[in-house]
Write a protein that holds these residues in place. Structure first.
Motif, PDB file in Angstrom:
ATOM      1  N   GLY A 356       0.747  -1.182  -0.078  1.00  0.00           N
ATOM      2  CA  GLY A 356      -0.134   0.167  -0.019  1.00  0.00           C
ATOM      3  C   GLY A 356       0.901   1.317   0.115  1.00  0.00           C
ATOM      4  N   ALA A 357       2.126   1.039  -0.142  1.00  0.00           N
ATOM      5  CA  ALA A 357       3.006   2.370  -0.198  1.00  0.00           C
ATOM      6  C   ALA A 357       2.376   3.286  -1.347  1.00  0.00           C
ATOM      7  N   ALA A 358       2.081   2.719  -2.394  1.00  0.00           N
ATOM      8  CA  ALA A 358       1.681   3.697  -3.457  1.00  0.00           C
ATOM      9  C   ALA A 358       0.672   4.790  -3.095  1.00  0.00           C
ATOM     10  N   PHE A 359      -0.318   4.338  -1.721  1.00  0.00           N
ATOM     11  CA  PHE A 359      -1.229   5.205  -1.549  1.00  0.00           C
ATOM     12  C   PHE A 359      -0.920   6.152  -0.828  1.00  0.00           C
ATOM     13  N   LEU A 360       0.433   6.352  -0.135  1.00  0.00           N
ATOM     14  CA  LEU A 360       0.755   7.238   0.913  1.00  0.00           C
ATOM     15  C   LEU A 360       1.654   8.136   0.290  1.00  0.00           C
ATOM     16  N   ASN A 361       1.886   9.469   1.108  1.00  0.00           N
ATOM     17  CA  ASN A 361       2.494  10.584   0.863  1.00  0.00           C
ATOM     18  C   ASN A 361       3.489  10.923   2.299  1.00  0.00           C
ATOM     19  N   ASP A 362       4.684  11.256   1.857  1.00  0.00           N
ATOM     20  CA  ASP A 362       5.333  11.691   2.913  1.00  0.00           C
ATOM     21  C   ASP A 362       4.719  12.632   3.971  1.00  0.00           C
ATOM     22  N   GLY A 363       4.914  12.123   5.230  1.00  0.00           N
ATOM     23  CA  GLY A 363       4.242  12.778   6.557  1.00  0.00           C
ATOM     24  C   GLY A 363       2.914  12.047   6.922  1.00  0.00           C
ATOM     25  N   ASP A 364       2.487  11.150   5.845  1.00  0.00           N
ATOM     26  CA  ASP A 364       0.944  10.559   6.362  1.00  0.00           C
ATOM     27  C   ASP A 364       1.321  10.005   7.567  1.00  0.00           C
ATOM     28  N   VAL A 365       0.161   9.621   8.440  1.00  0.00           N
ATOM     29  CA  VAL A 365      -0.284   8.982   9.533  1.00  0.00           C
ATOM     30  C   VAL A 365      -0.578   7.485   9.381  1.00  0.00           C
ATOM     31  N   VAL A 366       0.063   6.496   9.783  1.00  0.00           N
ATOM     32  CA  VAL A 366      -0.669   4.764   9.385  1.00  0.00           C
ATOM     33  C   VAL A 366      -0.824   4.371  10.710  1.00  0.00           C
ATOM     34  N   GLN A 367      -1.496   3.095  10.656  1.00  0.00           N
ATOM     35  CA  GLN A 367      -1.788   2.296  11.839  1.00  0.00           C
ATOM     36  C   GLN A 367      -1.103   0.950  11.325  1.00  0.00           C
ATOM     37  N   VAL A 368      -0.330   0.584  12.169  1.00  0.00           N
ATOM     38  CA  VAL A 368       0.542  -0.427  11.919  1.00  0.00           C
ATOM     39  C   VAL A 368      -0.606  -1.865  12.160  1.00  0.00           C
ATOM     40  N   GLN A 369      -0.671  -2.792  11.266  1.00  0.00           N
ATOM     41  CA  GLN A 369      -1.587  -3.865  11.837  1.00  0.00           C
ATOM     42  C   GLN A 369      -0.963  -4.483  12.964  1.00  0.00           C
ATOM     43  N   GLY A 370      -1.888  -5.007  13.888  1.00  0.00           N
ATOM     44  CA  GLY A 370      -1.479  -5.418  15.124  1.00  0.00           C
ATOM     45  C   GLY A 370      -1.243  -4.721  16.292  1.00  0.00           C
ATOM     46  N   GLN A 371      -1.321  -3.555  16.041  1.00  0.00           N
ATOM     47  CA  GLN A 371      -1.000  -2.270  17.133  1.00  0.00           C
ATOM     48  C   GLN A 371      -1.934  -1.511  17.134  1.00  0.00           C
ATOM     49  N   GLY A 372      -2.053  -0.782  18.244  1.00  0.00           N
ATOM     50  CA  GLY A 372      -3.228   0.022  18.591  1.00  0.00           C
ATOM     51  C   GLY A 372      -3.093   1.401  17.988  1.00  0.00           C
ATOM     52  N   GLN A 373      -3.938   2.196  18.206  1.00  0.00           N
ATOM     53  CA  GLN A 373      -4.003   3.485  17.500  1.00  0.00           C
ATOM     54  C   GLN A 373      -2.609   4.374  17.838  1.00  0.00           C
ATOM     55  N   PRO A 374      -1.991   4.977  16.952  1.00  0.00           N
ATOM     56  CA  PRO A 374      -0.561   5.518  17.015  1.00  0.00           C
ATOM     57  C   PRO A 374      -0.850   6.785  17.999  1.00  0.00           C
ATOM     58  N   THR A 375       0.174   7.028  18.603  1.00  0.00           N
ATOM     59  CA  THR A 375       0.246   7.979  19.652  1.00  0.00           C
ATOM     60  C   THR A 375       1.151   9.136  19.249  1.00  0.00           C
ATOM     61  N   PRO A 376       0.733  10.139  18.517  1.00  0.00           N
ATOM     62  CA  PRO A 376       1.691  11.191  18.053  1.00  0.00           C
ATOM     63  C   PRO A 376       2.487  11.666  19.182  1.00  0.00           C
ATOM     64  N   ALA A 377       3.482  12.313  18.739  1.00  0.00           N
ATOM     65  CA  ALA A 377       4.507  13.175  19.860  1.00  0.00           C
ATOM     66  C   ALA A 377       3.608  14.448  20.321  1.00  0.00           C
ATOM     67  N   ALA A 378       2.578  14.985  19.544  1.00  0.00           N
ATOM     68  CA  ALA A 378       1.805  16.077  19.837  1.00  0.00           C
ATOM     69  C   ALA A 378       1.109  15.837  21.204  1.00  0.00           C
ATOM     70  N   ALA A 379       0.528  14.449  21.551  1.00  0.00           N
ATOM     71  CA  ALA A 379      -0.054  14.294  22.597  1.00  0.00           C
ATOM     72  C   ALA A 379       0.530  14.271  23.807  1.00  0.00           C
ATOM     73  N   ALA A 380       1.929  14.400  23.837  1.00  0.00           N
ATOM     74  CA  ALA A 380       2.561  14.522  25.045  1.00  0.00           C
ATOM     75  C   ALA A 380       1.969  15.584  26.145  1.00  0.00           C
ATOM     76  N   PRO A 381       2.301  15.406  27.431  1.00  0.00           N
ATOM     77  CA  PRO A 381       1.912  16.485  28.170  1.00  0.00           C
ATOM     78  C   PRO A 381       2.801  17.934  28.123  1.00  0.00           C
ATOM     79  N   ALA A 382       2.234  19.113  27.734  1.00  0.00           N
ATOM     80  CA  ALA A 382       2.986  20.134  27.710  1.00  0.00           C
ATOM     81  C   ALA A 382       3.716  20.742  29.106  1.00  0.00           C
ATOM     82  N   PRO A 383       4.929  21.211  28.964  1.00  0.00           N
ATOM     83  CA  PRO A 383       5.672  21.669  29.978  1.00  0.00           C
ATOM     84  C   PRO A 383       4.853  22.773  30.841  1.00  0.00           C
ATOM     85  N   LYS A 384       5.328  22.832  32.018  1.00  0.00           N
ATOM     86  CA  LYS A 384       4.513  23.926  32.696  1.00  0.00           C
ATOM     87  C   LYS A 384       4.975  25.196  32.507  1.00  0.00           C
ATOM     88  N   GLN A 385       4.242  26.175  32.386  1.00  0.00           N
ATOM     89  CA  GLN A 385       4.435  27.582  31.970  1.00  0.00           C
ATOM     90  C   GLN A 385       5.285  27.938  33.015  1.00  0.00           C
TER      91      GLN A 385
END
Length: 385
Positions: A356-385
């Motif tokens: 299925g690589a032909a249907f992807l573009n650079d930077g797309d998010v994919v789900q690996v078969q057999g694993q849960g929903q990917p956890t992007p780095a943006a979901a990490a807790p923000a540092p305290k102000q």
């Protein structure tokens, strides 16, 4: 009058303060809402595709050098006529016939030659008789030289006549041998084992000396004359194996016999001569592609489905820990079954999209078969102000 204006001014001032306070309050809420909206897509990004991943696997492959060229006869002998002015009486072979050395290919009418042989034999007998008589006279003159019955000039004349007669015998014998050779040449013989590749001989034709009658592929041997670029020529060695696929689809394995000593100045290619084994489906004049076997090497391989071609370049998609894919340009090598060697661009620890690589573009998010929903780095807790 001034007392009636004072309450109005106070009211206007209060309204202005309330408006300013409301403006700053709404602006703060709007900024907070925009920040939440900016974080929301990264935290809730949906995969573009569910994929399986593979890692490059090392494999031992035979390094090859591809080339193209023509198949030709190793040596093609031209068989011609050695007798002039004779008529072809019989032609015994056709194109494609396998012949042996010394086999009769055609015969000329020999009546004229037989008559000339008989005439030459009679001339020889006449010269031998004259030589015998001259030799006897010379011997008698030699015995009479001591008595003085003959002068020295007469004696020398008899001796000279004897030697001349002897020379005439040799000339007549040589003429007879020439006619006998011509008689033998009324039979056209195969100079070597091989296959008849061309025939121009026709029954009844009167041909001149040296006229071409047949062409013979000596020993039935063929060779592949591969064109190799001058910068690749040092990789090829005499004795290496080469796998050749003819236009008929038949694949044979040959051996490098020789490398041309010169390079074509127009194409910058050199010819490599590869001996081919006998095969009825491989014929001289065919165009063939092949590959020189340079040796075994270790290379990383991936499934062919993992490689996509875009803008004329081969690429693979690497899956990062956060589920994002990155397009990596690679240099491909030879194919081995359903896998393809990667010369440059990947490492053993990489995780690559298998299908299925032909249907992807650079930077797309994919789900690996057999694993849960990917956890992007943006979901990490923000540092305290």
């Amino acid at each position: 009058m001034q007392r009636s204006r004072r309450p109005l001014l106070i009211a206007i001032l209060v309204v202005a303060l309330v408006a300013v306070a409301a403006f700053f309050l709404l602006r703060g809420k709007s900024a907070e809402g925009e920040a939440k909206k900016a974080d929301k897509p990264a935290a809730t990004a949906r995969p573009a595709l569910t994929v399986t991943v593979v890692q490059p696997q090392p494999a031992e492959l035979v390094a090859g050098l591809p080339a193209n060229g023509n198949i030709a006869a190793w040596q093609e002998a031209i068989i011609g006529s050695e007798s002039a002015g004779l008529r072809l009486a019989d032609v015994r072979v056709n194109v494609g016939d396998v012949v042996k050395k010394g086999q009769v290919l055609a015969t000329f009418s020999g009546d004229t030659v037989q008559a000339e042989v008989a005439q030459a034999r009679a001339s020889l007998a006449e010269a031998e008789a004259a030589a015998a008589d001259a030799a006897a006279n010379a011997e008698r003159a030699r015995t009479l030289s001591a008595t003085g019955a003959l002068s020295q000039a007469q004696i020398n004349q008899y001796l000279t006549t004897g030697q001349t007669a002897k020379a005439r015998v040799e000339a007549a014998r040589a003429a007879l041998q020439a006619q006998q050779v011509r008689q033998r040449n009324t039979q056209v013989l195969a100079p070597d084992d091989g296959v008849i590749s061309s025939r121009t001989a026709t029954v009844g034709a009167v041909v001149g000396s040296g006229a071409e009658l047949f062409r013979l592929v000596r020993l039935g041997r063929l060779e592949w004359r591969a064109e190799v670029a001058s910068n690749e020529l040092p990789k090829v060695r005499v004795g290496q194996k080469a796998r050749v696929t003819a236009a008929s689809g038949v694949t044979v394995e040959g051996t490098v016999r020789a490398l041309a000593p010169t390079v074509d100045p127009q194409t910058r290619n050199a010819l490599v001569y590869v001996d081919l084994p006998g095969n009825g489906d491989v014929r001289a004049g065919m165009y063939a592609r092949g590959e020189f076997m340079l040796g075994r090497i270790q290379q990383l391989t991936v499934p062919q489905s993992a490689v996509v071609v875009r803008d004329g370049f081969a690429s693979v998609f690497e899956v990062a820990a956060d589920g994002k894919v990155a397009m990596r340009r690679v240099t491909t090598g030879q194919r081995a079954g359903d896998r393809i060697a990667i010369a440059e661009g990947v490492k053993p620890e990489m995780k690559l999209v298998e299908r299925g690589a032909a249907f992807l573009n650079d930077g797309d998010v994919v789900q690996v078969q057999g694993q849960g929903q990917p956890t992007p780095a943006a979901a990490a807790p923000a540092p305290k102000q």
